[in-house]
Design a protein around this motif. Structure first.
Motif, mmCIF file in Angstrom:
data_model
loop_
_atom_site.group_PDB
_atom_site.id
_atom_site.type_symbol
_atom_site.label_atom_id
_atom_site.label_comp_id
_atom_site.label_asym_id
_atom_site.label_seq_id
_atom_site.Cartn_x
_atom_site.Cartn_y
_atom_site.Cartn_z
ATOM 1 N N GLY A 87 0.797 -1.223 0.000
ATOM 2 C CA GLY A 87 0.000 0.000 0.000
ATOM 3 C C GLY A 87 0.831 1.274 0.000
ATOM 4 N N LEU A 88 2.073 1.189 -0.464
ATOM 5 C CA LEU A 88 2.953 2.364 -0.490
ATOM 6 C C LEU A 88 2.861 3.068 -1.832
ATOM 7 C CD1 LEU A 88 6.029 0.817 1.315
ATOM 8 C CD2 LEU A 88 4.349 2.417 2.260
ATOM 9 N N GLY A 89 2.952 4.387 -1.799
ATOM 10 C CA GLY A 89 2.763 5.191 -2.997
ATOM 11 C C GLY A 89 4.041 5.538 -3.724
ATOM 12 N N PRO A 90 3.907 6.401 -4.724
ATOM 13 C CA PRO A 90 5.043 6.755 -5.580
ATOM 14 C C PRO A 90 6.173 7.463 -4.839
ATOM 15 C CG PRO A 90 3.132 8.116 -6.092
ATOM 16 C CD PRO A 90 2.674 7.059 -5.142
ATOM 17 N N GLU A 91 5.875 8.099 -3.714
ATOM 18 C CA GLU A 91 6.933 8.762 -2.951
ATOM 19 C C GLU A 91 7.958 7.760 -2.430
ATOM 20 O OE1 GLU A 91 3.830 7.552 -0.045
ATOM 21 O OE2 GLU A 91 3.765 8.507 -2.013
ATOM 22 N N VAL A 92 7.572 6.505 -2.343
ATOM 23 C CA VAL A 92 8.496 5.440 -1.909
ATOM 24 C C VAL A 92 9.033 4.682 -3.109
ATOM 25 C CG1 VAL A 92 8.719 3.294 -0.595
ATOM 26 C CG2 VAL A 92 7.395 5.198 0.348
ATOM 27 N N TRP A 93 8.151 4.155 -3.954
ATOM 28 C CA TRP A 93 8.641 3.278 -5.020
ATOM 29 C C TRP A 93 9.435 4.018 -6.089
ATOM 30 C CZ3 TRP A 93 7.258 3.809 -10.044
ATOM 31 C CH2 TRP A 93 6.002 4.338 -10.354
ATOM 32 N N ARG A 94 9.174 5.293 -6.280
ATOM 33 C CA ARG A 94 9.972 6.038 -7.276
ATOM 34 C C ARG A 94 11.407 6.238 -6.799
ATOM 35 N NH1 ARG A 94 5.448 10.340 -9.236
ATOM 36 N NH2 ARG A 94 4.420 8.946 -10.698
ATOM 37 N N VAL A 95 11.584 6.465 -5.497
ATOM 38 C CA VAL A 95 12.938 6.563 -4.939
ATOM 39 C C VAL A 95 13.663 5.242 -5.134
ATOM 40 C CG1 VAL A 95 14.271 6.778 -2.790
ATOM 41 C CG2 VAL A 95 12.392 8.357 -3.246
ATOM 42 N N LEU A 96 12.983 4.147 -4.825
ATOM 43 C CA LEU A 96 13.605 2.831 -4.967
ATOM 44 C C LEU A 96 13.902 2.506 -6.428
ATOM 45 C CD1 LEU A 96 11.515 0.926 -2.295
ATOM 46 C CD2 LEU A 96 13.846 1.841 -2.083
ATOM 47 N N ALA A 97 13.028 2.916 -7.328
ATOM 48 C CA ALA A 97 13.262 2.695 -8.749
ATOM 49 C C ALA A 97 14.482 3.499 -9.220
ATOM 50 C CB ALA A 97 12.021 3.082 -9.558
#
Length: 136
Positions: A87-97
């Motif tokens: 349930g995590l948003g783009p503020e997390v997964w974009r950093v990881l990407a």
């Protein structure tokens, strides 16, 4: 109705269905949390801390995906599916990407271009993943 993870699963797709394994989940979680803690050690090099934090985040994201009963075909997908696994948003997964791209440049082209800000963002993203995983 097909779930987003189910839609990504099948021959030639990014995920394959595989029953969850409690021992695998526990091991990935333990490894991820340990590496995340070690990545906070300011006595280590920036590169070493980045490597620890990236691999910690990957292990934690993989644990979340495996808990859902899927195995990835590539490393990157574990970050892209965070909205569906934790349930995590783009503020997390974009950093990881972004960190995945940086990691690949370092691994395959010898160009590990990191700075304090990127490491801080990676550590914060890793902590967000860890916190969400703890709530499961």
């Amino acid at each position: 109705m097909t779930s987003p993870l189910e839609a990504l699963s099948g021959p030639g797709k990014s995920l394959r269905a595989e029953p969850p394994d409690a021992q695998e989940f526990a091991g990935l979680k333990r490894s991820g949390l340990s590496r995340l803690k070690d990545a906070s050690n300011t006595g280590l090099s920036l590169e070493g801390r980045f490597d620890l934090a990236y691999n910690a985040a990957h292990a934690l994201c993989l644990a979340a995906l495996r808990r859902q009963g899927y195995r990835p075909a590539n490393r990157y997908i574990v970050f892209q599916v965070l909205p569906h696994t934790l349930g995590l948003g783009p503020e997390v997964w974009r950093v990881l990407a972004k960190c995945h791209e940086v990691r690949n440049l370092g691994e395959y082209e010898g160009d590990l271009n990191i700075d304090d800000r990127l490491l801080a963002d990676l550590l914060a993203a890793g902590q967000a993943v860890a916190a969400a995983l703890e709530k499961l």
